[in-house]
Design an enzyme around this catalytic site. Structure first.
Site, PDB file in Angstrom:
ATOM      1  N   TYR A  24     -48.333  15.074  26.115  1.00  0.00           N
ATOM      2  CA  TYR A  24     -47.096  15.041  26.915  1.00  0.00           C
ATOM      3  C   TYR A  24     -46.195  16.239  26.615  1.00  0.00           C
ATOM      4  O   TYR A  24     -46.098  16.671  25.461  1.00  0.00           O
ATOM      5  CB  TYR A  24     -46.319  13.768  26.589  1.00  0.00           C
ATOM      6  CG  TYR A  24     -46.934  12.502  27.122  1.00  0.00           C
ATOM      7  CD1 TYR A  24     -47.137  12.320  28.488  1.00  0.00           C
ATOM      8  CD2 TYR A  24     -47.302  11.485  26.257  1.00  0.00           C
ATOM      9  CE1 TYR A  24     -47.695  11.143  28.971  1.00  0.00           C
ATOM     10  CE2 TYR A  24     -47.855  10.296  26.729  1.00  0.00           C
ATOM     11  CZ  TYR A  24     -48.048  10.133  28.088  1.00  0.00           C
ATOM     12  OH  TYR A  24     -48.593   8.976  28.564  1.00  0.00           O
ATOM     13  N   ARG A  67     -39.227  -9.367  -8.969  1.00  0.00           N
ATOM     14  CA  ARG A  67     -39.595  -9.501  -7.545  1.00  0.00           C
ATOM     15  C   ARG A  67     -40.209  -8.187  -7.086  1.00  0.00           C
ATOM     16  O   ARG A  67     -39.506  -7.243  -6.743  1.00  0.00           O
ATOM     17  CB  ARG A  67     -38.344  -9.782  -6.687  1.00  0.00           C
ATOM     18  CG  ARG A  67     -37.505 -10.966  -7.129  1.00  0.00           C
ATOM     19  CD  ARG A  67     -36.317 -11.159  -6.190  1.00  0.00           C
ATOM     20  NE  ARG A  67     -35.481  -9.988  -6.079  1.00  0.00           N
ATOM     21  CZ  ARG A  67     -34.457  -9.690  -6.880  1.00  0.00           C
ATOM     22  NH1 ARG A  67     -34.133 -10.500  -7.879  1.00  0.00           N
ATOM     23  NH2 ARG A  67     -33.759  -8.589  -6.696  1.00  0.00           N
ATOM     24  N   LYS A  93     -42.897 -10.509   2.026  1.00  0.00           N
ATOM     25  CA  LYS A  93     -42.153 -10.514   3.300  1.00  0.00           C
ATOM     26  C   LYS A  93     -42.760  -9.477   4.259  1.00  0.00           C
ATOM     27  O   LYS A  93     -43.528  -8.605   3.830  1.00  0.00           O
ATOM     28  CB  LYS A  93     -40.679 -10.213   3.029  1.00  0.00           C
ATOM     29  CG  LYS A  93     -40.426  -8.815   2.453  1.00  0.00           C
ATOM     30  CD  LYS A  93     -38.977  -8.650   1.994  1.00  0.00           C
ATOM     31  CE  LYS A  93     -38.737  -7.258   1.433  1.00  0.00           C
ATOM     32  NZ  LYS A  93     -37.388  -7.129   0.820  1.00  0.00           N
ATOM     33  N   ARG A 130     -24.759  -6.673  -0.034  1.00  0.00           N
ATOM     34  CA  ARG A 130     -25.596  -7.259   0.997  1.00  0.00           C
ATOM     35  C   ARG A 130     -25.423  -8.765   0.797  1.00  0.00           C
ATOM     36  O   ARG A 130     -24.296  -9.238   0.875  1.00  0.00           O
ATOM     37  CB  ARG A 130     -27.043  -6.751   0.841  1.00  0.00           C
ATOM     38  CG  ARG A 130     -27.858  -6.834   2.103  1.00  0.00           C
ATOM     39  CD  ARG A 130     -29.200  -6.136   1.976  1.00  0.00           C
ATOM     40  NE  ARG A 130     -30.068  -6.691   0.937  1.00  0.00           N
ATOM     41  CZ  ARG A 130     -31.299  -6.267   0.699  1.00  0.00           C
ATOM     42  NH1 ARG A 130     -31.820  -5.286   1.422  1.00  0.00           N
ATOM     43  NH2 ARG A 130     -32.020  -6.810  -0.257  1.00  0.00           N
ATOM     44  N   ASP A 159     -50.908   5.047  22.241  1.00  0.00           N
ATOM     45  CA  ASP A 159     -52.174   4.475  21.776  1.00  0.00           C
ATOM     46  C   ASP A 159     -53.157   5.519  21.268  1.00  0.00           C
ATOM     47  O   ASP A 159     -54.252   5.172  20.846  1.00  0.00           O
ATOM     48  CB  ASP A 159     -52.850   3.721  22.933  1.00  0.00           C
ATOM     49  CG  ASP A 159     -51.834   2.986  23.781  1.00  0.00           C
ATOM     50  OD1 ASP A 159     -51.110   2.160  23.201  1.00  0.00           O
ATOM     51  OD2 ASP A 159     -51.731   3.274  24.989  1.00  0.00           O
TER      52      ASP A 159
END
Ligand SMILES: *Cc1c(COP(=O)(O)O)cnc(C)c1O
Length: 357
Positions: A243, A197, A16, A110, A293
């Site tokens: 910054y 899993r 996933k 869940r 970036d």
């Protein structure tokens, strides 16, 4: 991971979230080559992507699929999780055969029908149109060896098998069973299920640095993150970097600008305190705020740094290593979140290593 499992247990690779940021199609193809033919994804769209790229084997959707999208399950040969009783009733009403695994909520709260609603679980098994190929639950504290967490995990496992026994006593055949994710395998290897899993451990990582587990395996990190030096400059003492002007040079410094930032998945808070990267086999501190970036590093004491050089954000450079676990911990998160949020604009480069011994 397979070597610590019973030989009858199948490895379901959890791919996933773009295979935790690694690239789901490439990872699943490589796993197909390695003989893995069971996959888990979170969403229908993720499963469809794998099928469109020719991935073979079973693909289980761990999450919810909206009723309007149910026809795609059959079209792409996907297996749907029954997230609760009302969902099973909805699927049954569609009136077509649908392959499913039934999820049981044993305490995570869940997805899953509650272990205590035995009548609902039996009713799910009574659905004529559901082809029930599996039944599973998810542990909420399998990564912890604290005695209260171990007791809770054992209680979850007990609730799951009790539910299965009651379903079985009503005359229903019990399909394939699965419980463990990565830490379930590492801390409860004795469970004898049909599948595990495995997500984060498949990518060679623990969730936290220095995690203790009951069995240890040699996990080799799959991912390294690298970037280029885009400029090198000298600044006088007293000048500020990035910054907000909150980093002020205490001496004349050489600064390298590195072409990676928070839009690439490196958390802005990652490196506030102890952020470092590797360059020329040395550690270099990150200075000033991480930008969208770019980020800046102090290379005053590292000779020969030049535009175009490679910087390792995590991974190995010479004898130095920075782990994804450490970067995650510095950012107050777990490796799972860090790697799964690696940005789409970072080019993925795949290198097949020789089989590790
Ligand atoms: C994500 C997920 C997994 C994999 O978990 P890891 O801790 O990464 O191994 C397993 N099962 C379910 C239900 C999940 O959502």
């Amino acid at each position: 991971m397979q070597s610590i499992l019973p030989s009858t247990c199948k490895f379901m690779a959890v791919v996933k979230a773009n295979a935790y940021g690694h690239g789901d199609v490439q990872i699943a193809k490589e796993l197909n080559r390695a003989g893995i033919f069971s996959f888990a994804v979170a969403t229908l769209a993720e499963g469809v992507t794998l099928r469109k790229h020719g991935i073979k084997g079973d693909i289980l959707i761990l999450g919810y699929t909206h009723p309007k999208d149910i026809p795609s399950l059959k079209r792409y040969r996907l297996i749907q999780t029954v997230v609760d009783y009302s969902y099973a009733a909805m699927l049954e009403d569609i009136g077509e055969k649908i392959r499913v695994h039934v999820k049981v909520d044993t305490g995570m709260h869940r997805l899953g029908e509650s272990y205590s609603h035995i009548d609902n679980l039996k009713a799910i098994f009574g659905c004529k149109h559901l082809l029930i190929e599996g039944i599973y639950t998810h542990l909420s504290a399998a990564d912890s060896l604290r005695s209260s967490d171990v007791a809770y995990t054992r209680q979850q496992i007990g609730r799951f098998y009790d539910a299965i026994n009651q379903i079985s006593h009503s005359g229903y055949a019990i399909p394939r069973i699965h419980i463990q994710s990565s830490y379930g395998v590492l801390n409860y290897p004795e469970l004898d299920c049909d599948y595990v899993r495995v997500g984060i451990a498949l990518y060679g990582a623990y969730s936290h640095p220095q995690d203790q587990t009951k069995v240890s395996v040699d996990l080799l990190p799959v991912m390294a993150v690298k970037a280029r030096v885009s400029a090198v400059k000298e600044i006088p003492a007293g000048d500020a970097v990035s910054y907000g002007r909150d980093y002020v040079a205490s001496r004349p410094m050489k600064i390298a600008v590195v072409a990676i930032g928070y839009a690439d998945g490196l958390p802005r808070n990652a490196l506030d305190s102890q952020g470092q990267v590797l360059i020329h086999g040395h550690r270099a501190p990150i200075v000033g705020k991480i930008c969208m970036d770019q980020l800046m590093i102090d290379v005053t004491d590292i000779p020969g740094v030049a535009q175009g050089d490679t910087v390792t954000i995590w991974g190995q450079d010479g004898t130095e290593q920075i782990t994804a676990e450490q970067v995650a911990a510095n950012s107050n998160t777990i490796t799972n979140e860090l790697v799964s949020r690696i940005g789409s604009r970072l080019e993925r480069v795949y290198i097949r290593h020789k089989q590790a011994k």
